[in-house]
Scaffold this motif. Structure first.
Motif, mmCIF file in Angstrom:
data_model
loop_
_atom_site.group_PDB
_atom_site.id
_atom_site.type_symbol
_atom_site.label_atom_id
_atom_site.label_comp_id
_atom_site.label_asym_id
_atom_site.label_seq_id
_atom_site.Cartn_x
_atom_site.Cartn_y
_atom_site.Cartn_z
ATOM 1 N N ILE A 224 -34.481 -18.975 -38.293
ATOM 2 C CA ILE A 224 -35.611 -19.814 -38.676
ATOM 3 C C ILE A 224 -36.622 -19.801 -37.538
ATOM 4 N N VAL A 225 -37.785 -19.221 -37.797
ATOM 5 C CA VAL A 225 -38.793 -19.037 -36.754
ATOM 6 C C VAL A 225 -40.060 -19.792 -37.149
ATOM 7 N N PRO A 226 -40.478 -20.788 -36.350
ATOM 8 C CA PRO A 226 -41.714 -21.504 -36.674
ATOM 9 C C PRO A 226 -42.932 -20.587 -36.553
ATOM 10 N N ASN B 203 -25.723 -24.527 -36.609
ATOM 11 C CA ASN B 203 -24.410 -25.008 -37.031
ATOM 12 C C ASN B 203 -23.655 -24.003 -37.887
ATOM 13 N N LEU B 204 -24.362 -23.044 -38.479
ATOM 14 C CA LEU B 204 -23.676 -21.973 -39.198
ATOM 15 C C LEU B 204 -22.903 -21.068 -38.247
ATOM 16 N N TYR C 232 -38.817 -19.498 -30.852
ATOM 17 C CA TYR C 232 -38.060 -20.491 -31.601
ATOM 18 C C TYR C 232 -38.503 -21.918 -31.276
ATOM 19 N N VAL C 233 -39.083 -22.088 -30.096
ATOM 20 C CA VAL C 233 -39.532 -23.416 -29.674
ATOM 21 C C VAL C 233 -40.951 -23.692 -30.144
ATOM 22 N N LEU D 246 -33.842 -27.333 -40.103
ATOM 23 C CA LEU D 246 -33.276 -26.087 -40.604
ATOM 24 C C LEU D 246 -32.844 -25.171 -39.458
ATOM 25 N N GLN D 247 -33.514 -25.231 -38.320
ATOM 26 C CA GLN D 247 -33.048 -24.505 -37.141
ATOM 27 C C GLN D 247 -31.679 -25.032 -36.706
#
Length: 275
Positions: free
Chosen positions: A240-242, A266-267, A120-121, A260-261
């Protein structure tokens, strides 16, 4: 832990041998991420299931009933993935639709997949698959039970360092990854492939498009993808995965990916998915 499974509302782990979902892939499924007893994208999943059932002429299941069964299946699981499978049910031999279909529903809860925090990072590595998706507009967009193209595409590599593969159609247009939808920032514009000929219209993809209405849906060539300034995957299970690299091409997670991440977080989902 083993999956917790309900079939037509009762604990069970076997389906009838003559079920059309098993015989012909005659059905649909949804994979829904839960955080405790909350599924932030549940309405989107139910909308897609409803629309897809209508397209396949399968009676639409009662979503209230599905929710009750979902809560039974995910009980006491802090993080889970719920798979809802709806088939046309048992039928006589042959392709003709049953005159009075009795759909079967399977509600099963699983532990979420493990995704390392660094994905994710920093992003994940991808490759371009040799397999080309067949075009069938009547089935395009739906998450139907026939996933043989994805199975064969995923069988093309066994390198654990490569997380995903890019799937193209027979005209070499980029469609998706094997288990996720794909977005690319090309010349400052967020693009995602059109899915009117093949591919699955993901729920997370729909959330991204609703969140970022400037995004464009259309044709994405492999050359344009390789020249993108940032690329990311969207998945209702993984978020969301870069994308860090595609073959020899490298990317850096950009501002839009991070935005978007944050929206995903926040969802109600964690950035790392706690998986």
């Amino acid at each position: 832990m083993a999956a917790r499974m309900l079939i037509d509302g009762a604990p069970a782990d076997q389906v009838p041998a003559l079920d059309r979902g098993l015989a012909y892939g005659d059905g649909l499924f949804e994979s829904i991420r839960f955080v405790g007893a909350v599924a932030p994208l549940w309405p989107r999943h139910m909308r897609r299931l409803d629309e897809s059932c209508a397209r396949l002429r399968i009676p639409v299941p009662d979503t209230v009933q599905l929710w009750r069964e979902a809560l039974v299946a995910i009980h006491d699981m802090p993080q889970s993935v719920l798979r809802i499978t709806v088939t046309r049910g048992v039928g006589e031999r042959g392709y003709a639709l049953p005159a009075l279909p009795r759909p079967m529903r399977v509600v099963a809860a699983f532990a979420p997949p493990q995704v390392v925090d660094s994905a994710y990072v920093h992003g994940v590595r991808m490759r371009v698959c040799d397999l080309r998706l067949a075009e069938q507009p009547l089935l395009a967009g739906m998450k139907h039970l026939n996933r043989l193209e994805q199975v064969l595409a995923r069988a093309e590599w066994n390198d654990p360092a490569i997380a995903e593969g890019v799937l193209c159609d027979s005209h070499d247009r980029v469609i998706s990854a094997t288990m996720a939808n794909l977005f690319a920032v090309v010349d400052g514009v967020l693009l995602t492939p059109a899915l009117d000929r093949c591919g699955v219209a993901g729920v997370a993809r729909a959330e991204v498009l609703a969140t970022y209405p400037q995004a464009q849906v259309g044709e994405l060539t492999l050359d344009a993808l390789l020249g993108a300034s940032e690329v990311f995957l969207s998945s209702s299970v993984r978020g969301i995965v870069p994308v860090h690299s595609l073959g020899e091409q490298s990317y850096a997670p950009g501002a839009l990916t991070r935005q978007l991440q944050l929206h995903w977080h926040n969802l109600g989902f964690s950035m790392e998915q706690d998986g």
